[in-house]
Every structure is written in C-alpha cells, then in structure tokens.
Design an enzyme around this catalytic site. Structure first.
Site, PDB file in Angstrom:
ATOM      1  N   SER A 264      57.326   5.317  67.583  1.00 27.30           N
ATOM      2  CA  SER A 264      58.120   5.527  66.313  1.00 27.30           C
ATOM      3  C   SER A 264      58.075   6.966  65.474  1.00 27.30           C
ATOM      4  O   SER A 264      56.987   7.634  65.766  1.00 27.30           O
ATOM      5  CB  SER A 264      57.804   4.253  65.224  1.00 27.30           C
ATOM      6  OG  SER A 264      56.489   4.770  64.919  1.00 27.30           O
ATOM      7  N   ASP A 265      59.074   7.248  64.880  1.00 28.31           N
ATOM      8  CA  ASP A 265      58.884   8.334  63.742  1.00 28.31           C
ATOM      9  C   ASP A 265      57.998   7.908  62.683  1.00 28.31           C
ATOM     10  O   ASP A 265      57.636   6.713  62.629  1.00 28.31           O
ATOM     11  CB  ASP A 265      60.288   8.811  63.349  1.00 28.31           C
ATOM     12  CG  ASP A 265      59.828  10.453  62.857  1.00 28.31           C
ATOM     13  OD1 ASP A 265      58.657  10.826  62.646  1.00 28.31           O
ATOM     14  OD2 ASP A 265      60.786  11.079  62.908  1.00 28.31           O
ATOM     15  N   TRP A 266      57.368   8.795  62.017  1.00 30.10           N
ATOM     16  CA  TRP A 266      56.419   8.559  60.796  1.00 30.10           C
ATOM     17  C   TRP A 266      56.999   7.516  60.033  1.00 30.10           C
ATOM     18  O   TRP A 266      57.622   7.767  59.385  1.00 30.10           O
ATOM     19  CB  TRP A 266      55.910   9.797  60.055  1.00 30.10           C
ATOM     20  CG  TRP A 266      54.973   9.801  59.523  1.00 30.10           C
ATOM     21  CD1 TRP A 266      54.779   9.316  57.965  1.00 30.10           C
ATOM     22  CD2 TRP A 266      53.879  10.412  59.385  1.00 30.10           C
ATOM     23  NE1 TRP A 266      53.636   9.555  57.363  1.00 30.10           N
ATOM     24  CE2 TRP A 266      52.826  10.355  58.260  1.00 30.10           C
ATOM     25  CE3 TRP A 266      53.013  11.520  60.447  1.00 30.10           C
ATOM     26  CZ2 TRP A 266      51.493  10.778  57.982  1.00 30.10           C
ATOM     27  CZ3 TRP A 266      51.964  11.759  60.138  1.00 30.10           C
ATOM     28  CH2 TRP A 266      51.119  11.484  59.102  1.00 30.10           C
TER      29      TRP A 266
END
Ligand code: NOJ
Length: 743
Positions: free
Chosen positions: A275-277
C-alpha cells in the site's frame, strides 16, 4: 556421516539447491499465523524527511517484520538490523529494505519527466542500473520506482516523477527503468527490485490537487492509465504500490478488480502489492471503511499484500482470521508473494549488503558521466530566434542572472534520494569551466524565487547593460514539485517575470534557462526571450551539459514528453486527445486554443529534412506486418540526433480513438549531409488494436493512417487480401467488424 545428517536436517527453505517454489512452500508451512502477519507489514526506520509521511518512532522493530523503509545511509546499520532478523527470529527470514530512489540515490540524475525528454531508453536504463548499484551498496534492496502515472494536469506536483503524457512513451521508459534496476536477474549483486506506482490512476487527481478523488472511465483506465503498468509487469517488475486515489468511487487500495482480477489473475503477476503510506487507514477518509479494522480487511481482500506503516494488518489480521473474515489461504498466498520477492532477490542466501567505503559506493566517475549525458539529452531547446544559440564568438561578455544561476539544491529536484547539494554543479560553475577566459562572466541574482523584493533588479540591469548577452536562469524550487506540491498556476511567480521585463530594458539578447518540475506557462516570458533552454531539474550534473549547449559543443536533442500549455486555463492539453465533435469550434474566446509547445517539440542546431515516407504495402491482414520507412537527411552543418515519432490514427472505430497515438519512436545521430533511414514495422495486433472498457483488445478492419513528420500515409487492414470490397464497406463504418484479439 555427521555432515550428511546436518545437511538433511537443514530445512528445505534454507537449501539453495531446492527449487524456489518448494522453498517458499516449505517456509510458509513452518510459520505461525503471527509470523505470517508480520511478513505482511512494513515499518519505517529512521527519520523520514518527507513531511507528508510522518515517520513513526521505530526503536523496537520485531525481527520478524516483513520490510522496513530504510531512512538512513548507513549499510552497516542495515546489516545490524538484518543480523537481528536472521539470528533472533525463530525462522531467520530476511527483512526487505525499501526506499524511494526515484532518479538516483547519491548520484542524482534528471527528474523522470526530463529523462523521458531524452527519448533514449537505453541511457535511462543505464542510469537506473547505476542507481541500483548505489542503492544496493547503501543496503536497500527495493526502490519505490518507477512512477508511471500518466498525468495531463501539470498543476499536479507529481508530474515531475513520471514520464509525461503519453502511455506508449511511459511504457517504454517504464520498461527501460525496470530493466535497469532489476537487471537480468534480481539476485545479482547490483540488482534491486522495482515497484510500479501508483497503481492506478493517481495522475488523474481532480484539479491537479494531490490525494484528490479521480474520476476515470473504464475506457480511459484501459487505454491511458493501465498500459505502462501492463508493460512494467511484462518486463518483470517485482512489486507494485497501490495508489492513494479512488477510481470513480473505489479507492485503488481497496480495488479488487484492479489488484486481483487485472493484476494477478489476468496479467499473472506473482510478486506483491504494497500500500502507499497510510493508504489503508485513508480508506476511512475516502468513505469506504468505518475503522482501521475494516480498512485492513478491505485492502487485504482486494489484493494489497503489504501494509506500509499503517499497522492495520499487524493490529487486526489475526482477529479477522479468527472471525473467519479472512481465509488462511489468502494469508498463505500473500505471504508466499512477499517471500517470493525476497527469494528472487537472493536475500535468504545473501542477506547482508557488501560494505564498501563511501568513496567507492557513490559518485563514481562513470556515474557522473552518465548523469551528465542524461542531463544533456533531456534538455530541450524550446526557442532559438535568429539562431542566437550557440553563442557566437562576437559575444565576449555574458551576464548571468536569476535565482537559479548559482543555486545547487533546487537543481536536484524532488525525491532526490540521498543526493547532496555539495555534489551539484551549478549553472554558473558549468559555464565558468566551459568558457574559461573566452567569455567574461558577470553575475547578479536579481531576485529570489518568489515574493515581491525587487531590490536586486538594478544591479542585474546594470550588469546586463555592460554585457553582450544576458542569460536569465529562472524556475521552480524543488519543493514546488513532488508529493503534495500542487500549484494553482503553472506560471512562474510574478517577481521572476518582472525581472525579465526589467532586463529587457537593457536591450541585450536574452537567453532564458528554465529549471522546473512541470511544464510552465510562458506566455509572457516567451516573447521577451530570444532563446529558451529547458533544463528541467537536471540532478547533480546539469551545469556542464547546459554550458555545452550554449557554447555549441553539444547539439541539443531533447524533445518534450509533455505539452506546454500556453496558459494554465488550457489545462488539460495533451497531444492525444480525441477529436472534437466540431473541430472548427470549441475555442476559447479569450485565449488561443493551441498550446505553446506540443509534445515532441524541441529544436536542434542543425536541420533535418524528411524524405518521402513509404509503406511496404497499402493493405494488410491481421496476420501480416507492414513496414514503413522514412529517410531523414541532416541538411545542416553540424552533427545532430533526430527522434522520429511514428503515430497511428484510426479514423473510424466502434469506440473512437484519439486523433493520433504514438506507437514507436527512435533517436539516431546523423552527420551533416548524411541520410539515415528510420523504419517502423507495424504489427496489427500490437499497434492497430485498442482496448475496450474491459480491457479486451479490438482489432477492426478499415483505414488507418500512419503519421511521421508532417506526412500522413493511408493503409488498410482487410479481412483477407482477396475480399477488399467487403472491407471497404466496413471502413465506411456501416458494419465495422470487431474481433477480439488475444490479450
Ligand atoms: C508516499 C508516496 O506517495 C510514495 O510515492 C512513496 O513511495 C511513499 N510515500 C514512501 O515514501
């Protein structure tokens, strides 16, 4: 006998001679649920300098953690952390260390948008390979790059990180970059894993505002946003990152269709998605999850295997398994995907980074040469009135003015890895070493990047008046591009425009040098400049290439990979729009409709004359190929490189196509007087088909155009070469026959 026993006692996953899938299955079979869940988590280690990703304090990383974002430059520290994982965890599973190496680690190359303007994928690949070496020696196995989001709104700060507006060009540079990072084999000493991001549609954020919703039709998803990802997956990219945005209401991070049906089932990707941050927790803000637990459930079920810093998986996956909401099969498959990447990287067999002195690790002479070459090829000569460039020998004194003339830090651009200001060659320094005493250089800053302080103008005008020509170095700060760095206008701040207006009063020729992370609105600056050189944010080695262009040692060869609108109000403007229902209408009442510089624009110090383009046949069937050729002559007096762009148009189809679409490009050097033949083999399945909104490719018989330079040739795709009459009817559009071709 004893030795034999100990070999037999060694678990299969530790045995290098076992097939990889067997090792993975063996290891998964030995892991507890807790150990498995930890593999699916990534924490950040160290200080994250990106204010958008507030780093958690990670002092007590569990040795079983799957991955760390390693925010440090110390490979010894990295090896110590790894040793803890190998020695202190029950199974000794190596940690995967990741970091954002977007355009170089310490040797910073031009921003990706600039790299695309080089139209030289081989050089881009070489730079990525060198970045991989520096990265690996820093202790990092995995970069969150390439960023391949098609972006047509230059207000969005992240256009700097991608390869421009065109899906084919972005695909070509994506493949080049992935190959550069990963090499032929991920386990080789200088290879790192790539991560295609941000999957998908992030570049469509509404209004150019970061993190915003994106409304993307199924058709444009398939024809515009997904092709670079498909190309990257085919090139073997080990991982992908899910995007922050939603796609017409379904966030990418909870998008089962995208992450599982398309990526894993259809394209067969067997690595993993991170996932992105904070993208998992953000599902709450995006209105599809009521809390972190539900957010974790949705993203995991959609196909995100690794949770970047959210701790939603470590906090809730066990509960979700116990409640029967997440199956053990999905856990096992996800863990296997993460382990597969670690095995491919050879981490089980060689978990530690080779430590060498910093002087051997970074900024090797060859890296600097590649950085300078890439900067040189990515610079675009936008304007050259009366061939003022290269500077003639009559020019004896040059005034160098502007906030970027002696600046170093901003030339690095956004996401500059572990790049350091001290490594950067400034524009002024590059010119000083190029021209030596041949040219008298004077300098005044004139103004800073922004604000209203005009107190430096008088000094700038004074040195301009004493010079024979004026070089004005304007542009953007590096912090104006990148994540969460959108601008409402793509014009430079008024103070910079005013500076040029004042300098104009000195009556000397003005050469504008622009360093920026996005296309700029130049409608007021362009008329005041006699020449304009776009140097983008060139990284550590921009000064000398620019000086070479100014002196004539270098013939500029960059061409724009993104259109420069005339004004911000023209956004979005990109070359491959669909044609208007009323092409004669639809104009703005207050501004022209044409952009200032189209995609592909770029001047040279020589002239290229395109001869007559020819086709090997004017009809072909689906199973045949067609070759189109064009001779290009260098009719000037200096050697130069020309990029030939081949565009296809399909004027009549079931689903209308863009006015023209790039299908191939090639850059070649041509000597004065020499003619080089460029050719393109048209493969109907690849070049004439197009996807529908479900990703099925359609290949429809009828007329096509191939465009090269300003020539447009017609050819026809027929059902079979004998029944052309039937095919002509189809071409008129009354009964187009669509066939689904193999994906
Ligand atoms: C957020 C950014 O969107 C992404 O591109 C980056 O890789 C991660 N943070 C990690 O720094």
């Amino acid at each position: 006998m004893l030795a034999v026993q100990s070999v037999q006692a060694q678990p299969a996953y530790k045995n290098q001679n076992e097939p990889m899938e067997h090792r993975i299955a063996d290891l998964v079979g030995r892991m507890t649920l807790e150990e498995k869940i930890l593999q699916l988590n990534q924490s950040a280690f160290g200080e994250n300098l990106n204010p958008n990703n507030r780093s958690e304090k990670v002092g007590d990383i569990p040795p079983e953690i799957g991955s760390l974002i390693f925010l440090s430059e110390d490979p010894v520290l990295r090896n110590e952390i790894q040793r803890r994982a190998m020695d202190k965890s029950r199974l000794g599973i190596p940690i995967l260390f990741g970091f954002d190496v977007i355009h170089g680690m310490r040797t910073v190359y031009p921003i990706p948008l600039a790299q695309a303007c080089s139209w030289n994928p081989a050089l881009v690949s070489q730079a990525a390979g060198m970045a991989a070496r520096e990265t690996k020696l820093t202790g990092i196995d995995w970069t969150f790059s390439p960023m391949i989001d098609i972006a047509r709104d230059p207000r969005w700060g992240r256009v700097a990180e991608g390869f421009g507006e065109d899906p084919y060009a972005a695909s070509a540079f994506c493949v080049a970059t992935v190959r550069g990072y990963q090499g032929t084999n991920l386990s080789k000493p200088n290879s790192i894993a790539a991560c295609l991001k941000h999957f998908a549609g992030y570049g469509m954020s509404e209004g150019g505002r970061d993190y915003h919703a994106s409304d993307i039709s199924a058709q444009s998803l398939w024809e515009t946003y997904l092709p670079p990802y498909e190309a990257g997956v085919k090139a073997g990219a080990a991982t992908l990152m899910s995007a922050f945005n939603d796609i017409s209401g379904v966030p990418a991070t909870a998008n089962h269709y995208l992450l599982t049906e398309v990526l894993k089932q259809r394209w067969g990707h067997d690595g993993f998605v991170v996932s992105d941050w904070n993208a998992i927790e953000q599902l709450i803000a995006q209105g599809v999850a009521k809390d972190r637990k539900q957010a974790g459930l949705k993203s995991f079920q959609a196909g995100v295997e690794m949770d970047m810093v959210d701790r939603a998986y470590s906090d809730y996956l066990k509960e979700l398994v116990d409640e029967g909401k997440v199956s053990m099969d999905l856990i096992n498959e996800s863990v296997a995907r993460v382990l597969r990447v670690k095995f491919r990287l050879g981490l089980f067999d060689q978990p530690y980074t080779t430590t060498v002195a910093e002087s051997e690790r970074y900024l090797q002479p060859v890296d600097k040469i590649v950085a300078a070459k890439l900067a040189e090829e990515s610079m675009v000569l936008l304007k050259n009135e009366k061939e003022i460039l290269p500077l003639s020998s009559k020019i004896k004194a040059l005034a160098i003015i502007g906030p970027l003339a002696k600046d170093k830090a901003n030339l690095l651009g956004c996401w500059s890895g572990n790049g350091k200001e001290q490594d950067v060659e400034s524009i002024f320094d590059g010119l000083a070493s190029e021209f030596g005493t041949r040219l008298k250089l004077s300098y005044a800053r004139g103004c800073v990047f922004d604000g209203e302080d005009e107190s430096g103008f008088d000094e700038a005008v004074a040195i301009a008046s004493r010079a024979d020509a004026v070089l004005v170095c304007l542009g953007e700060k590096k912090s104006w591009s990148g994540e969460n760095a959108s601008r409402s206008t793509i014009a430079l701040p008024v103070i910079q425009e005013k500076l040029v207006a004042r300098l104009k009063l000195a009556g000397k020729p003005i050469v504008l040098v622009l360093s920026n992370g996005r296309p700029l609105e130049l409608q007021r600056l362009e008329p005041m400049a006699n020449a304009i050189v776009e140097i983008w944010q060139p990284g550590i080695a921009g000064g000398t290439p620019l000086a070479g262009i100014l002196s004539g040692r270098v013939n500029p060869s960059g061409r724009l990979a993104i259109t420069f609108p005339l004004t911000t109000g023209q956004i979005p403007t990109y070359y491959n729009m669909r044609t208007s229902a009323r092409p004669w209408g639809g104009k703005y009442q207050d501004i022209p409709t044409e952009p200032l510089y189209w995609f592909g624009h770029g001047l040279s110090y020589t002239t290229f004359k395109y001869g007559k383009a020819t086709l090997s046949a004017d009809k072909l069937t689906r199973a045949q190929k067609l070759t189109v050729q064009v001779p290009v002559k260098n009719t000037g007096t200096v050697k130069g490189a020309e990029t030939v762009f081949w565009y296809i148009s399909d004027p009549v189809c079931s689903i209308s196509r863009p006015g023209k679409e790039l299908k191939f490009f090639q850059k070649k050097e041509i000597n004065p007087g020499e003619t080089v033949v460029f050719s393109f083999e048209i493969d109907p399945q690849r070049d004439l088909s197009y996807p529908d909104g479900k990703g099925k490719r359609l290949l429809e018989a009828g007329d096509f155009y191939i465009q090269v330079g300003n020539q447009k040739l017609t050819f026809e795709l027929v059902e079979n070469l004998r029944s052309t009459a039937a095919v002509s009817a189809a071409a008129i559009g009354s009964q187009i026959k669509a066939k689904t071709v193999k994906d």
